[in-house]
Design a protein around this motif. Structure first.
Motif, PDB file in Angstrom:
ATOM      1  N   GLU A   1       0.843  -1.195   0.000  1.00 20.69           N
ATOM      2  CA  GLU A   1       0.000   0.000   0.000  1.00 20.69           C
ATOM      3  C   GLU A   1       0.875   1.241   0.000  1.00 20.69           C
ATOM      4  OE1 GLU A   1      -3.165  -2.344  -0.057  1.00 20.69           O
ATOM      5  OE2 GLU A   1      -3.219  -0.162  -0.127  1.00 20.69           O
ATOM      6  N   LEU A   2       0.341   2.325  -0.555  1.00 21.54           N
ATOM      7  CA  LEU A   2       1.028   3.615  -0.498  1.00 21.54           C
ATOM      8  C   LEU A   2       0.906   4.161   0.899  1.00 21.54           C
ATOM      9  CD1 LEU A   2      -0.106   5.598  -3.641  1.00 21.54           C
ATOM     10  CD2 LEU A   2       2.137   4.724  -3.174  1.00 21.54           C
ATOM     11  N   ASN A   3       2.028   4.538   1.516  1.00 15.08           N
ATOM     12  CA  ASN A   3       1.895   5.162   2.822  1.00 15.08           C
ATOM     13  C   ASN A   3       1.702   6.667   2.654  1.00 15.08           C
ATOM     14  OD1 ASN A   3       4.523   5.928   2.195  1.00 15.08           O
ATOM     15  ND2 ASN A   3       5.337   4.141   3.222  1.00 15.08           N
ATOM     16  N   MET A   4       1.500   7.335   3.802  1.00 14.32           N
ATOM     17  CA  MET A   4       1.030   8.713   3.747  1.00 14.32           C
ATOM     18  C   MET A   4       2.027   9.656   3.119  1.00 14.32           C
ATOM     19  SD  MET A   4      -0.948  10.106   6.970  1.00 14.32           S
ATOM     20  CE  MET A   4       0.543   9.701   7.813  1.00 14.32           C
ATOM     21  N   GLY A   5       3.322   9.426   3.425  1.00 15.59           N
ATOM     22  CA  GLY A   5       4.334  10.304   2.857  1.00 15.59           C
ATOM     23  C   GLY A   5       4.345  10.214   1.341  1.00 15.59           C
ATOM     24  N   GLU A   6       4.273   8.993   0.824  1.00 14.10           N
ATOM     25  CA  GLU A   6       4.252   8.811  -0.621  1.00 14.10           C
ATOM     26  C   GLU A   6       3.012   9.426  -1.228  1.00 14.10           C
ATOM     27  OE1 GLU A   6       4.550   4.657  -0.834  1.00 14.10           O
ATOM     28  OE2 GLU A   6       6.724   4.645  -0.619  1.00 14.10           O
ATOM     29  N   ASN A   7       1.878   9.285  -0.540  1.00 11.22           N
ATOM     30  CA  ASN A   7       0.635   9.870  -1.034  1.00 11.22           C
ATOM     31  C   ASN A   7       0.747  11.377  -1.185  1.00 11.22           C
ATOM     32  OD1 ASN A   7      -1.953   9.355  -1.874  1.00 11.22           O
ATOM     33  ND2 ASN A   7      -2.381   8.110  -0.072  1.00 11.22           N
TER      34      ASN A   7
ATOM     35  N   PHE B   1       1.481  10.388  19.895  1.00 11.04           N
ATOM     36  CA  PHE B   1       2.473   9.808  18.993  1.00 11.04           C
ATOM     37  C   PHE B   1       1.942   9.729  17.575  1.00 11.04           C
ATOM     38  CE2 PHE B   1       6.235   7.490  18.149  1.00 11.04           C
ATOM     39  CZ  PHE B   1       5.903   6.582  17.159  1.00 11.04           C
ATOM     40  N   SER B   2       0.726   9.229  17.449  1.00  4.51           N
ATOM     41  CA  SER B   2       0.175   9.056  16.118  1.00  4.51           C
ATOM     42  C   SER B   2      -0.046  10.406  15.436  1.00  4.51           C
ATOM     43  CB  SER B   2      -1.139   8.284  16.214  1.00  4.51           C
ATOM     44  OG  SER B   2      -1.700   8.153  14.953  1.00  4.51           O
ATOM     45  N   ALA B   3      -0.551  11.389  16.192  1.00  2.00           N
ATOM     46  CA  ALA B   3      -0.789  12.705  15.596  1.00  2.00           C
ATOM     47  C   ALA B   3       0.517  13.333  15.134  1.00  2.00           C
ATOM     48  CB  ALA B   3      -1.493  13.621  16.604  1.00  2.00           C
ATOM     49  N   ALA B   4       1.558  13.254  16.003  1.00  3.31           N
ATOM     50  CA  ALA B   4       2.835  13.861  15.640  1.00  3.31           C
ATOM     51  C   ALA B   4       3.433  13.192  14.414  1.00  3.31           C
ATOM     52  CB  ALA B   4       3.801  13.767  16.820  1.00  3.31           C
ATOM     53  N   GLU B   5       3.405  11.837  14.397  1.00  3.91           N
ATOM     54  CA  GLU B   5       3.985  11.132  13.263  1.00  3.91           C
ATOM     55  C   GLU B   5       3.236  11.460  11.979  1.00  3.91           C
ATOM     56  OE1 GLU B   5       3.852   6.866  13.289  1.00  3.91           O
ATOM     57  OE2 GLU B   5       5.806   6.813  12.314  1.00  3.91           O
ATOM     58  N   CYS B   6       1.921  11.522  12.053  1.00  5.39           N
ATOM     59  CA  CYS B   6       1.124  11.818  10.865  1.00  5.39           C
ATOM     60  C   CYS B   6       1.451  13.196  10.330  1.00  5.39           C
ATOM     61  CB  CYS B   6      -0.353  11.707  11.239  1.00  5.39           C
ATOM     62  SG  CYS B   6      -1.464  12.168   9.944  1.00  5.39           S
ATOM     63  N   VAL B   7       1.478  14.204  11.222  1.00  6.73           N
ATOM     64  CA  VAL B   7       1.735  15.576  10.769  1.00  6.73           C
ATOM     65  C   VAL B   7       3.128  15.696  10.161  1.00  6.73           C
ATOM     66  CG1 VAL B   7       2.185  17.894  11.638  1.00  6.73           C
ATOM     67  CG2 VAL B   7       0.110  16.721  12.292  1.00  6.73           C
TER      68      VAL B   7
ATOM     69  N   ARG C   1       6.780  16.281   5.514  1.00  7.33           N
ATOM     70  CA  ARG C   1       8.009  15.918   4.838  1.00  7.33           C
ATOM     71  C   ARG C   1       7.759  15.194   3.525  1.00  7.33           C
ATOM     72  NH1 ARG C   1      11.383  12.222   7.341  1.00  7.33           N
ATOM     73  NH2 ARG C   1      13.127  12.981   6.142  1.00  7.33           N
ATOM     74  N   ALA C   2       6.595  14.589   3.370  1.00  9.18           N
ATOM     75  CA  ALA C   2       6.254  13.789   2.180  1.00  9.18           C
ATOM     76  C   ALA C   2       7.261  12.665   1.979  1.00  9.18           C
ATOM     77  CB  ALA C   2       6.190  14.668   0.927  1.00  9.18           C
ATOM     78  N   LYS C   3       7.727  12.084   3.080  1.00 14.94           N
ATOM     79  CA  LYS C   3       8.676  10.978   3.005  1.00 14.94           C
ATOM     80  C   LYS C   3       8.338   9.975   4.090  1.00 14.94           C
ATOM     81  CE  LYS C   3      13.360  11.914   1.485  1.00 14.94           C
ATOM     82  NZ  LYS C   3      14.715  11.935   2.000  1.00 14.94           N
ATOM     83  N   HIS C   4       8.648   8.703   3.835  1.00 13.76           N
ATOM     84  CA  HIS C   4       8.395   7.691   4.850  1.00 13.76           C
ATOM     85  C   HIS C   4       9.739   7.231   5.379  1.00 13.76           C
ATOM     86  CE1 HIS C   4       5.890   4.758   6.872  1.00 13.76           C
ATOM     87  NE2 HIS C   4       6.787   3.850   6.587  1.00 13.76           N
ATOM     88  N   ASP C   5      10.126   7.686   6.576  1.00 15.46           N
ATOM     89  CA  ASP C   5      11.476   7.510   7.095  1.00 15.46           C
ATOM     90  C   ASP C   5      11.429   7.105   8.548  1.00 15.46           C
ATOM     91  OD1 ASP C   5      13.762   9.879   5.601  1.00 15.46           O
ATOM     92  OD2 ASP C   5      13.641   7.703   5.607  1.00 15.46           O
TER      93      ASP C   5
END
Lengths: 84, 166
Positions: free
Chosen positions: A50-56, B105-111, B116-120
């Motif tokens: 699945e696409l995660n949020m950053g990629e989206n 935790f979830s709110a901070a990570e989501c924001v 950043r538009a990256k998954h890191d």
């Protein structure tokens, strides 16, 4: 009458040709857009399907920017017909 | 003869190859579902609820293990009721703590991830730091820093463990 029929056939062919060209242009635009945004935004190591949020959000931004650039360049090319 | 024999064989081999399935684009319902799940508020609330559930069970468990009161005055039934009340209180407070932790935790990570538009792992570190700092903020700045570092390290470990597990 015969002349009129002939010109409308030519017109129809012209319109059809233009529509075909436009279609090819659109398809090419879609393919390029997909390739560029995919290469830019998505990691090469695929950890999940699945696409995660950053990629989206990256893809949203990529498509938006690409579209704006396309429109802008199209306007610039269209307005200044003689080369600068 | 050899050429005419070769061609039908090639044709049957082509037919045996698996059919390529057509491209399946996501339906509007799937897109809407993804959009709902990508919303930071929804995600953090769901995480908070899950954290609350986890805290409830952990609190029950730890509260049951906590004090084996051997007060001779109370009968067995009274002791049982007292222990049950203790368990309930402990589990409720633990559920609250865990729910708040999960929410922040979830709110901070989501924001952070959306910005950043990256998954890191950087997203996890920042979110862990914010959560740890928020929870230990009452103890002063030093405690907040220690909580930040500790919780960030813990979150990174958990994330690596989960990734390897999958």
């Amino acid at each position: 009458m015969a002349a009129k029929n002939g010109s409308t056939t030519i017109e129809k062919e012209q319109i059809f040709g233009m529509a075909e060209q436009e279609m090819e242009y659109r398809v090419d635009l879609f393919n390029r857009l997909t390739k560029i945004c995919f290469d830019k935004c998505i990691d090469k190591r695929y950890k999940e399907s699945e696409l995660n949020m950053g990629e989206n959000s990256c893809i949203d931004r990529c498509v938006s920017k690409y579209w704006q650039v396309t429109n802008l360049i199209g306007q610039l090319l269209g307005s200044n017909r003689p080369p600068m | 003869m050899a050429a005419s024999d070769g061609e039908p064989q090639a044709a049957t081999k082509e037919a045996e190859k698996p059919k390529i399935e057509p491209l399946r684009l996501p339906t509007p319902e799937e897109i809407r579902g993804q959009d709902i799940w990508n919303n930071c508020a929804v995600r953090s609330v769901v995480s908070g609820i899950m954290g609350g559930g986890l805290g409830l069970f952990m609190g029950l468990f730890l509260g049951a293990l906590d004090n084996p009161l051997m007060q001779e005055e109370m009968t067995a039934k009274q002791q049982f009721i007292y222990t049950a009340k203790q368990m309930g209180r402990r589990s409720f407070s633990s559920a609250k703590t865990f729910a708040v932790m999960g929410l922040i935790f979830s709110a901070a990570e989501c924001v952070v991830e959306k910005a950043r538009a990256k998954h890191d792992t950087t997203n996890t570190v920042v979110a862990g730091c914010v959560t740890g700092g928020a929870i230990s903020a009452k103890g002063g700045p030093k405690a907040a820093c220690a909580g930040c570092a500790g919780f960030a390290a813990f979150s990174v470990l958990i994330e690596k463990f989960l990734d390897r597990h999958d």
